[in-house]
Motif scaffolding. Structure first.
Motif, PDB file in Angstrom:
ATOM      1  N   GLY A  47       5.267  10.794  -1.453  1.00 28.07           N
ATOM      2  CA  GLY A  47       5.495  10.939  -0.018  1.00 28.07           C
ATOM      3  C   GLY A  47       4.840   9.890   0.845  1.00 28.07           C
ATOM      4  N   PHE A  48       3.684   9.368   0.424  1.00 30.85           N
ATOM      5  CA  PHE A  48       2.920   8.500   1.304  1.00 30.85           C
ATOM      6  C   PHE A  48       2.774   7.066   0.821  1.00 30.85           C
ATOM      7  CE2 PHE A  48       1.244  12.838   2.048  1.00 30.85           C
ATOM      8  CZ  PHE A  48       1.716  12.975   3.348  1.00 30.85           C
ATOM      9  N   THR A  49       3.341   6.714  -0.329  1.00 27.05           N
ATOM     10  CA  THR A  49       3.287   5.337  -0.820  1.00 27.05           C
ATOM     11  C   THR A  49       4.327   4.504  -0.095  1.00 27.05           C
ATOM     12  OG1 THR A  49       2.517   6.045  -2.990  1.00 27.05           O
ATOM     13  CG2 THR A  49       3.526   3.871  -2.857  1.00 27.05           C
ATOM     14  N   TYR A  50       3.901   3.348   0.417  1.00 26.16           N
ATOM     15  CA  TYR A  50       4.822   2.465   1.131  1.00 26.16           C
ATOM     16  C   TYR A  50       4.493   1.006   0.830  1.00 26.16           C
ATOM     17  CZ  TYR A  50       1.030   2.092   4.577  1.00 26.16           C
ATOM     18  OH  TYR A  50      -0.182   1.893   5.182  1.00 26.16           O
ATOM     19  N   PHE A  72      -4.762   3.276  -0.901  1.00 29.12           N
ATOM     20  CA  PHE A  72      -5.204   2.195  -1.774  1.00 29.12           C
ATOM     21  C   PHE A  72      -4.216   1.030  -1.739  1.00 29.12           C
ATOM     22  CE2 PHE A  72      -6.558   6.247  -3.722  1.00 29.12           C
ATOM     23  CZ  PHE A  72      -7.917   6.114  -3.506  1.00 29.12           C
ATOM     24  N   LYS A  73      -4.688  -0.148  -1.330  1.00 29.63           N
ATOM     25  CA  LYS A  73      -3.828  -1.324  -1.204  1.00 29.63           C
ATOM     26  C   LYS A  73      -3.783  -2.093  -2.514  1.00 29.63           C
ATOM     27  CE  LYS A  73      -4.785  -1.677   3.620  1.00 29.63           C
ATOM     28  NZ  LYS A  73      -6.003  -1.734   4.369  1.00 29.63           N
ATOM     29  N   THR A  74      -2.590  -2.549  -2.873  1.00 31.59           N
ATOM     30  CA  THR A  74      -2.407  -3.390  -4.055  1.00 31.59           C
ATOM     31  C   THR A  74      -1.913  -4.756  -3.599  1.00 31.59           C
ATOM     32  OG1 THR A  74      -0.123  -2.690  -4.375  1.00 31.59           O
ATOM     33  CG2 THR A  74      -1.822  -1.407  -5.480  1.00 31.59           C
ATOM     34  N   GLY A  75      -1.835  -5.681  -4.524  1.00 32.69           N
ATOM     35  CA  GLY A  75      -1.344  -7.020  -4.207  1.00 32.69           C
ATOM     36  C   GLY A  75      -2.468  -8.029  -4.202  1.00 32.69           C
ATOM     37  N   ARG A  76      -2.087  -9.289  -4.213  1.00 38.51           N
ATOM     38  CA  ARG A  76      -3.082 -10.352  -4.210  1.00 38.51           C
ATOM     39  C   ARG A  76      -2.826 -11.263  -3.016  1.00 38.51           C
ATOM     40  NH1 ARG A  76      -1.165 -15.162  -6.468  1.00 38.51           N
ATOM     41  NH2 ARG A  76       0.918 -14.964  -7.323  1.00 38.51           N
TER      42      ARG A  76
END
Length: 154
Positions: A47-50, A72-76
Motif C-alpha cells: 500500500g505505501f511503497t512508491y 526506507f529509501k533505496t537507490g544510489r
C-alpha cells in the motif's frame, strides 16, 4: 536543497488501494490475533511503497528508487555532469485489473515526464511527473536553472 518527487505507486493504483485496505484490516484485527501482523506488514508494503526521485542541488546529484513501506529509501546517487541534458517525454500508462467474473477495469494515465538524459542522448532517469505539457515545461526550465543543464526539447 533536496527536492523529492513522487513519480508513481510501485504496484499500481489497484494494488496500492488493496494494500491499504489490508493494512487497515490488519491493524483492526491485531487486537484479536497476533498473526494479523502479517497482514499489517504485507498491506504496508503493497500500500505505501512508491517510486521516488531525490534531487540534491547543492551537491549536484540525483537518486532514484523505491521508498519501501513509505519509509526506507533505496537507490544510489548519480552525479550530474555538465554535458547531461533535460527533456520532456510523453508517458502513457494503463493499469488493468481482472475479476473472477472476467470483467476488466482499466485506468489510463497520460502524463509528461521530465527526464535526465546522458551525454550520448540516452535516457538516464526520470526526475518528475506532471499532468500537462505547460506544467512540465515550467518544471523543465526551473530544473535546468537549478542544475545548470540545457534543455533539448522545450
Amino acid at each position: 536543497m533536496l527536492i523529492r518527487n513522487r513519480i508513481y505507486n510501485s504496484f499500481g493504483p489497484f494494488e496500492s488501494f488493496a494494500g491499504k485496505l489490508i493494512f487497515i484490516f490488519g491493524v483492526i484485527s491485531s487486537f484479536i490475533s497476533a498473526y494479523s501482523s502479517f497482514l499489517v506488514m504485507g498491506g504496508a508494503f503493497f500500500g505505501f511503497t512508491y517510486f521516488c526521485t531525490t534531487i540534491d542541488t547543492e551537491k549536484r546529484r540525483v537518486r532514484t528508487g523505491d521508498v519501501l513501506f513509505g519509509i526506507f529509501k533505496t537507490g544510489r546517487w548519480i552525479n550530474i555532469k555538465p554535458d547531461m541534458t533535460l527533456g520532456v517525454m510523453k508517458w502513457n500508462k494503463v493499469s488493468q485489473i481482472s475479476s473472477w467474473s472476467h470483467r476488466k477495469v482499466s485506468v489510463a494515465e497520460n502524463s509528461f515526464l521530465i527526464v535526465l538524459f546522458k551525454s550520448n542522448g540516452g535516457k538516464l532517469l526520470t526526475l518528475n511527473k506532471k499532468e500537462s505539457i505547460e506544467q512540465a515545461n515550467e518544471e523543465l526550465f526551473s530544473l535546468s536553472d537549478l542544475l545548470n543543464l540545457r534543455c533539448i526539447n522545450p
